[in-house]
Write a protein that holds these residues in place. Sequence first.
Motif, PDB file in Angstrom:
ATOM      1  N   ARG A  38       0.775  -1.249   0.000  1.00 40.61           N
ATOM      2  CA  ARG A  38       0.000   0.000   0.000  1.00 40.61           C
ATOM      3  C   ARG A  38       0.801   1.291   0.000  1.00 40.61           C
ATOM      4  N   ARG A  39       2.049   1.262   0.458  1.00 36.57           N
ATOM      5  CA  ARG A  39       2.792   2.520   0.640  1.00 36.57           C
ATOM      6  C   ARG A  39       2.832   3.366  -0.625  1.00 36.57           C
ATOM      7  N   LEU A  40       3.086   2.766  -1.766  1.00 33.11           N
ATOM      8  CA  LEU A  40       3.135   3.533  -3.013  1.00 33.11           C
ATOM      9  C   LEU A  40       1.767   4.126  -3.356  1.00 33.11           C
ATOM     10  N   LEU A  41       0.693   3.388  -3.090  1.00 32.59           N
ATOM     11  CA  LEU A  41      -0.653   3.913  -3.345  1.00 32.59           C
ATOM     12  C   LEU A  41      -0.936   5.120  -2.460  1.00 32.59           C
ATOM     13  N   TYR A  42      -0.545   5.044  -1.186  1.00 34.36           N
ATOM     14  CA  TYR A  42      -0.721   6.196  -0.295  1.00 34.36           C
ATOM     15  C   TYR A  42       0.050   7.396  -0.829  1.00 34.36           C
ATOM     16  N   ALA A  43       1.285   7.157  -1.215  1.00 32.34           N
ATOM     17  CA  ALA A  43       2.132   8.259  -1.708  1.00 32.34           C
ATOM     18  C   ALA A  43       1.571   8.857  -2.997  1.00 32.34           C
ATOM     19  N   CYS A  44       1.040   8.015  -3.870  1.00 37.53           N
ATOM     20  CA  CYS A  44       0.515   8.516  -5.151  1.00 37.53           C
ATOM     21  C   CYS A  44      -0.752   9.338  -4.986  1.00 37.53           C
ATOM     22  N   VAL A  45      -1.592   8.979  -4.042  1.00 39.43           N
ATOM     23  CA  VAL A  45      -2.849   9.712  -3.865  1.00 39.43           C
ATOM     24  C   VAL A  45      -2.650  10.976  -3.021  1.00 39.43           C
ATOM     25  N   ALA A  46      -1.564  11.038  -2.273  1.00 42.17           N
ATOM     26  CA  ALA A  46      -1.368  12.114  -1.299  1.00 42.17           C
ATOM     27  C   ALA A  46      -1.068  13.464  -1.933  1.00 42.17           C
ATOM     28  N   SER A  47      -1.703  14.479  -1.364  1.00 38.53           N
ATOM     29  CA  SER A  47      -1.343  15.865  -1.662  1.00 38.53           C
ATOM     30  C   SER A  47      -0.128  16.243  -0.816  1.00 38.53           C
ATOM     31  N   LEU A  48      -0.107  15.729   0.406  1.00 37.64           N
ATOM     32  CA  LEU A  48       0.965  16.010   1.367  1.00 37.64           C
ATOM     33  C   LEU A  48       1.294  14.725   2.118  1.00 37.64           C
ATOM     34  N   ARG A  49       2.554  14.603   2.511  1.00 37.21           N
ATOM     35  CA  ARG A  49       3.020  13.411   3.231  1.00 37.21           C
ATOM     36  C   ARG A  49       3.705  13.856   4.520  1.00 37.21           C
ATOM     37  N   VAL A  50       3.325  13.212   5.645  1.00 39.15           N
ATOM     38  CA  VAL A  50       3.887  13.552   6.942  1.00 39.15           C
ATOM     39  C   VAL A  50       4.332  12.268   7.618  1.00 39.15           C
ATOM     40  N   ARG A  51       5.538  12.277   8.191  1.00 44.25           N
ATOM     41  CA  ARG A  51       6.021  11.108   8.930  1.00 44.25           C
ATOM     42  C   ARG A  51       5.282  11.011  10.252  1.00 44.25           C
ATOM     43  N   SER A  52       4.656   9.867  10.503  1.00 41.38           N
ATOM     44  CA  SER A  52       3.963   9.613  11.754  1.00 41.38           C
ATOM     45  C   SER A  52       4.909   8.837  12.654  1.00 41.38           C
ATOM     46  N   ARG A  53       5.305   9.458  13.740  1.00 43.87           N
ATOM     47  CA  ARG A  53       6.218   8.795  14.664  1.00 43.87           C
ATOM     48  C   ARG A  53       5.860   9.188  16.090  1.00 43.87           C
ATOM     49  N   ARG A  54       6.544   8.592  17.039  1.00 44.75           N
ATOM     50  CA  ARG A  54       6.259   8.869  18.441  1.00 44.75           C
ATOM     51  C   ARG A  54       6.612  10.314  18.781  1.00 44.75           C
ATOM     52  N   GLN A  55       5.575  11.048  19.143  1.00 48.84           N
ATOM     53  CA  GLN A  55       5.734  12.414  19.636  1.00 48.84           C
ATOM     54  C   GLN A  55       4.399  12.824  20.237  1.00 48.84           C
ATOM     55  N   GLN A  70       0.816  23.609  10.281  1.00 49.62           N
ATOM     56  CA  GLN A  70       1.749  24.478   9.557  1.00 49.62           C
ATOM     57  C   GLN A  70       1.913  24.030   8.114  1.00 49.62           C
ATOM     58  N   ILE A  71       1.959  22.732   7.899  1.00 52.10           N
ATOM     59  CA  ILE A  71       2.107  22.193   6.543  1.00 52.10           C
ATOM     60  C   ILE A  71       0.828  22.410   5.733  1.00 52.10           C
ATOM     61  N   LEU A  72      -0.325  22.238   6.381  1.00 54.12           N
ATOM     62  CA  LEU A  72      -1.609  22.355   5.695  1.00 54.12           C
ATOM     63  C   LEU A  72      -1.991  23.788   5.333  1.00 54.12           C
ATOM     64  N   GLU A  73      -1.624  24.720   6.188  1.00 43.53           N
ATOM     65  CA  GLU A  73      -2.099  26.105   6.064  1.00 43.53           C
ATOM     66  C   GLU A  73      -2.089  26.658   4.639  1.00 43.53           C
ATOM     67  N   PRO A  74      -0.994  26.559   3.899  1.00 36.24           N
ATOM     68  CA  PRO A  74      -1.005  27.135   2.547  1.00 36.24           C
ATOM     69  C   PRO A  74      -1.931  26.411   1.565  1.00 36.24           C
ATOM     70  N   HIS A  75      -2.352  25.206   1.913  1.00 34.84           N
ATOM     71  CA  HIS A  75      -3.143  24.389   0.988  1.00 34.84           C
ATOM     72  C   HIS A  75      -4.640  24.400   1.276  1.00 34.84           C
ATOM     73  N   LEU A  76      -5.042  24.964   2.395  1.00 37.93           N
ATOM     74  CA  LEU A  76      -6.428  24.832   2.829  1.00 37.93           C
ATOM     75  C   LEU A  76      -7.440  25.508   1.917  1.00 37.93           C
ATOM     76  N   GLN A  77      -7.087  26.576   1.270  1.00 41.22           N
ATOM     77  CA  GLN A  77      -8.054  27.290   0.442  1.00 41.22           C
ATOM     78  C   GLN A  77      -7.895  27.027  -1.046  1.00 41.22           C
ATOM     79  N   GLU A  78      -6.999  26.124  -1.412  1.00 38.73           N
ATOM     80  CA  GLU A  78      -6.828  25.799  -2.826  1.00 38.73           C
ATOM     81  C   GLU A  78      -8.080  25.118  -3.350  1.00 38.73           C
ATOM     82  N   PRO A  79      -8.468  25.392  -4.594  1.00 36.81           N
ATOM     83  CA  PRO A  79      -9.619  24.679  -5.158  1.00 36.81           C
ATOM     84  C   PRO A  79      -9.283  23.198  -5.337  1.00 36.81           C
ATOM     85  N   ALA A  80     -10.323  22.376  -5.374  1.00 36.23           N
ATOM     86  CA  ALA A  80     -10.122  20.929  -5.517  1.00 36.23           C
ATOM     87  C   ALA A  80      -9.428  20.588  -6.822  1.00 36.23           C
TER      88      ALA A  80
END
Length: 186
Positions: free
Chosen positions: A137-154, A165-175
């Motif tokens: 599945r990893r390649l499918l997730y990467a191909c469909v993604a607009s943005l990719r974030v590492r999910s780790r312990r924090q 912070q990563i999303l902010e510039p993309h929130l108002q973009e048209p689909a």
Amino acid sequence: MSRPIFLVGMPGSGKSTVGRRLAARLGRPFVDGDREIEQRCGVSVATVFEIEGEAGFRERETRVLRELAARPDVVVATGGGAVLRPINRRLMRESGLVLFLDASLGELWNRLRHDRKRPLLQSEDPRARVAALLAQRRLLYACVASLRVRSRRQPIERFVGDIMQILEPHLQEPACPVIPTEPPKP
């Protein structure tokens, strides 16, 4: 009008936890795709798998995604296998912003090793099953993604803050980007 945000990634990557917090920060409703299917069916995802098989479950998942893709301002935690069907990938990409929560095999196993509810992890070697699903599945997730974030312990609040912070510039973009009908003049 804002478009939906879809969270994709492996089971255990944090889609539901992050999705709830992200929706709260954005002041949007949150929908967990698997919980939505359970509410509509009146039974657990495991029971749907048992009665209808994976194909039946995936068909229900597509119907739910189609409805959610038409809703503005919603944050959706998709099921880990939602990306397997091309129609689902197209629905998410064309209607919304897709955030891939990418976690390592070690992190996923750490989070899932005691889970007895997920139907696709019911095997003699669940760690090997997680590894196989990740490879598939990893390649499918990467191909469909607009943005990719590492999910780790924090701490979750810090992680959601980083995502904001990563999303902010993309929130108002048209689909879908507007494509000019005439080529630009030199």
